[in-house]
Design a protein around this motif. Sequence first.
Motif, short mmCIF file in Angstrom:
data_model
loop_
_atom_site.label_atom_id
_atom_site.label_comp_id
_atom_site.label_asym_id
_atom_site.label_seq_id
_atom_site.Cartn_x
_atom_site.Cartn_y
_atom_site.Cartn_z
N LEU A 285 0.70 -1.04 -0.12
CA LEU A 285 -0.04 -0.10 -0.09
C LEU A 285 0.49 1.24 -0.30
CD1 LEU A 285 -2.89 -0.84 2.48
CD2 LEU A 285 -2.95 -0.62 -0.02
N LEU A 286 1.67 0.83 0.62
CA LEU A 286 3.05 2.60 0.65
C LEU A 286 3.76 2.66 -0.34
CD1 LEU A 286 3.33 2.47 4.42
CD2 LEU A 286 1.88 3.89 3.32
N ASN A 287 4.04 1.14 -1.34
CA ASN A 287 4.62 1.93 -2.14
C ASN A 287 4.62 2.16 -3.21
OD1 ASN A 287 7.78 0.87 -3.75
ND2 ASN A 287 6.46 -0.76 -4.39
N ARG A 288 3.14 3.46 -3.29
CA ARG A 288 3.04 4.21 -4.33
C ARG A 288 3.77 5.64 -4.05
NH1 ARG A 288 -1.57 1.78 -5.49
NH2 ARG A 288 -2.56 -0.08 -4.05
N LYS A 289 3.56 6.78 -5.50
CA LYS A 289 3.79 7.73 -5.42
C LYS A 289 2.13 8.72 -4.80
CE LYS A 289 7.47 6.21 -9.03
NZ LYS A 289 8.02 6.62 -10.38
N LEU A 290 2.07 8.65 -3.88
CA LEU A 290 1.54 9.46 -3.22
C LEU A 290 2.36 10.95 -3.00
CD1 LEU A 290 -1.09 7.21 -2.23
CD2 LEU A 290 -0.86 8.13 -4.64
N LYS A 291 1.19 12.64 -2.58
CA LYS A 291 1.58 12.56 -2.25
C LYS A 291 1.57 13.16 -0.34
CE LYS A 291 0.08 16.79 -5.28
NZ LYS A 291 -1.00 17.67 -5.49
N ALA A 292 2.13 13.34 0.05
CA ALA A 292 2.62 13.14 2.00
C ALA A 292 2.56 11.36 2.19
CB ALA A 292 1.53 13.63 2.41
N LEU B 252 4.56 10.84 4.99
CA LEU B 252 4.25 10.89 6.34
C LEU B 252 3.47 9.76 6.78
CD1 LEU B 252 3.04 13.13 8.54
CD2 LEU B 252 1.24 13.22 6.86
N PHE B 253 2.86 8.63 5.49
CA PHE B 253 1.97 8.14 5.89
C PHE B 253 2.76 6.70 6.10
CE2 PHE B 253 -0.81 10.03 3.03
CZ PHE B 253 -2.00 10.06 3.83
N ARG B 254 4.63 6.55 6.13
CA ARG B 254 5.23 5.33 6.35
C ARG B 254 5.93 6.03 7.64
NH1 ARG B 254 8.59 5.86 0.12
NH2 ARG B 254 7.28 4.72 -0.72
N SER B 255 5.78 6.61 7.91
CA SER B 255 6.04 7.29 9.37
C SER B 255 5.47 7.04 10.52
CB SER B 255 6.89 8.77 9.51
OG SER B 255 7.74 9.57 8.83
N PHE B 256 4.02 7.22 9.84
CA PHE B 256 3.12 7.11 11.26
C PHE B 256 2.51 6.04 11.07
CE2 PHE B 256 -1.33 5.98 11.23
CZ PHE B 256 -2.24 6.59 12.60
N PHE B 257 2.90 4.46 10.42
CA PHE B 257 2.30 3.25 10.03
C PHE B 257 4.08 2.56 11.06
CE2 PHE B 257 0.17 3.51 7.08
CZ PHE B 257 -1.59 2.68 7.74
N PHE B 258 5.23 3.36 11.18
CA PHE B 258 6.50 2.96 11.14
C PHE B 258 6.69 3.48 12.90
CE2 PHE B 258 11.08 3.61 13.03
CZ PHE B 258 11.77 1.81 12.43
N MET B 259 5.90 4.47 13.87
CA MET B 259 5.60 5.53 14.67
C MET B 259 6.11 4.14 16.13
SD MET B 259 4.23 8.77 15.69
CE MET B 259 4.09 9.57 14.96
N PRO B 260 5.04 2.72 16.02
CA PRO B 260 4.78 2.18 17.26
C PRO B 260 6.23 1.84 17.16
CG PRO B 260 2.61 2.08 15.58
CD PRO B 260 3.94 2.86 14.86
N PHE C 101 8.51 -2.35 11.40
CA PHE C 101 9.64 -3.04 11.26
C PHE C 101 10.44 -3.64 10.22
CE2 PHE C 101 13.94 -5.14 12.58
CZ PHE C 101 14.89 -4.36 11.72
N GLN C 102 9.01 -4.61 10.11
CA GLN C 102 9.29 -5.47 9.13
C GLN C 102 8.73 -4.71 8.00
OE1 GLN C 102 8.04 -6.07 12.35
NE2 GLN C 102 9.41 -8.18 12.44
N MET C 103 7.81 -3.77 7.75
CA MET C 103 6.90 -3.13 7.20
C MET C 103 7.73 -2.64 5.89
SD MET C 103 4.36 -0.06 6.64
CE MET C 103 6.04 1.08 7.15
N VAL C 104 9.40 -1.60 6.79
CA VAL C 104 10.42 -1.24 6.25
C VAL C 104 11.32 -1.92 5.82
CG1 VAL C 104 11.66 0.63 7.26
CG2 VAL C 104 9.52 0.81 7.96
N ILE C 105 11.66 -3.20 5.93
CA ILE C 105 12.27 -3.71 5.01
C ILE C 105 11.78 -4.67 4.11
CG2 ILE C 105 12.96 -5.97 5.62
CD1 ILE C 105 13.20 -6.10 7.93
N LEU C 106 10.50 -4.73 3.93
CA LEU C 106 9.95 -5.42 2.30
C LEU C 106 9.43 -4.03 1.62
CD1 LEU C 106 6.99 -7.81 4.67
CD2 LEU C 106 9.45 -8.40 3.32
N LEU C 107 9.44 -3.07 2.82
CA LEU C 107 8.85 -2.01 1.37
C LEU C 107 10.68 -1.77 0.17
CD1 LEU C 107 7.72 0.42 0.19
CD2 LEU C 107 8.21 1.85 2.39
N ALA C 108 11.66 -1.45 1.67
CA ALA C 108 13.17 -1.13 0.48
C ALA C 108 12.78 -2.67 -0.78
CB ALA C 108 14.08 -1.52 1.52
#
Length: 331
Positions: free
Chosen positions: A127-134, A137-145, A208-215
């Motif tokens: 869902l976050l592997n898209r070219k959208l505005k801000a 911010l959404f990636r930081s929101f999900f990574f915050m916990p 944390f796993q989301m960031v690794i898979l996003l990369a």
Amino acid sequence: MKTVEPAHTAPSGRDRAPDLTTASAATARPARRGREWLHGLLMSAPAVAGLIAFVGVPFCYAVVLSFYNVRLGSPLEPTFFGVEQYRRLFTDPDLSGPFLRALLNNLTFAVVVVPLQTGLALGLAILLNRKLKAIGLFRSFFFMPVVFPMALVAVIWRLILARSEQGMLNSALDAVSFGNWGAFDWLGDGLTAMASVIVLSVWQGVGFQMVILLAGLQQIPDERYEAAQLDRASRWQQFRHVTLPGIRGTLVFVALLTSVLSFRVFDQVYVLVKGGGLDEDAARTVMYQAVTTAFDQNNIGQASAITVVFFLIVVVLTLIQRRIVRPDNED
């Protein structure tokens, strides 16, 4: 009469002069490998030193302590017990019962958390592997916990899952049911205690796993998706034949990492048991059992035996899992 001179023949392989270029290349190859090995050793030396100092040495010390009767704060000298601590761990009902229950809880936690957290992380990464505005911010929101300490997360979820009607979850359910929902003890009930720990653990760690898979998703070339679209492949076919093969190695790494972290569950259980009314028998883990044995019962030798047995179990399970989900590029 003319004599026939023998035709000139090419020198045989034995008489042929050696190829200096090939010989020099063959000589330089081991030297280059030796330099690469030395550079790799030097670059990994700090990590290896830290691993030995903070994992290897304490584990060896725990192995030694497991053969002794060591009491925390006792004026008596430690006495050699041999394998008595291990025998009691599996034969004494007062010790084997809680230990086996904690081991079963750990396995249940891992069996549920590993596929659930990995699947959620993959879905969020797509869902976050898209070219959208801000999008940052959404990636930081999900990574915050992930940034929050587990003790703080446990305190937050203790307020959410509180037994009283002031608990956030009970209040929300009471409002939805128009006052027909009573105060339910989510943490104290044996059926929902482990489920509560699983939910808060997944919520805290999925980023944390989301960031690794996003990369990993960002490393897949766009040309593969363009070729799949030209072949009129559907979204599901693109996901199955392009996305999953492209991140297979990353998925294996995330699954192994999540498995190891799931066996280390301790902070949330300890905080919720001591201050949140969590059902201790339904949610105790092996790490919780070892810590309480060492510092509540002052039995360092027995706690060391628990950690050694648990370490061996985790190593065996990790090797089996790695064997099963080995990437295609490994021998």
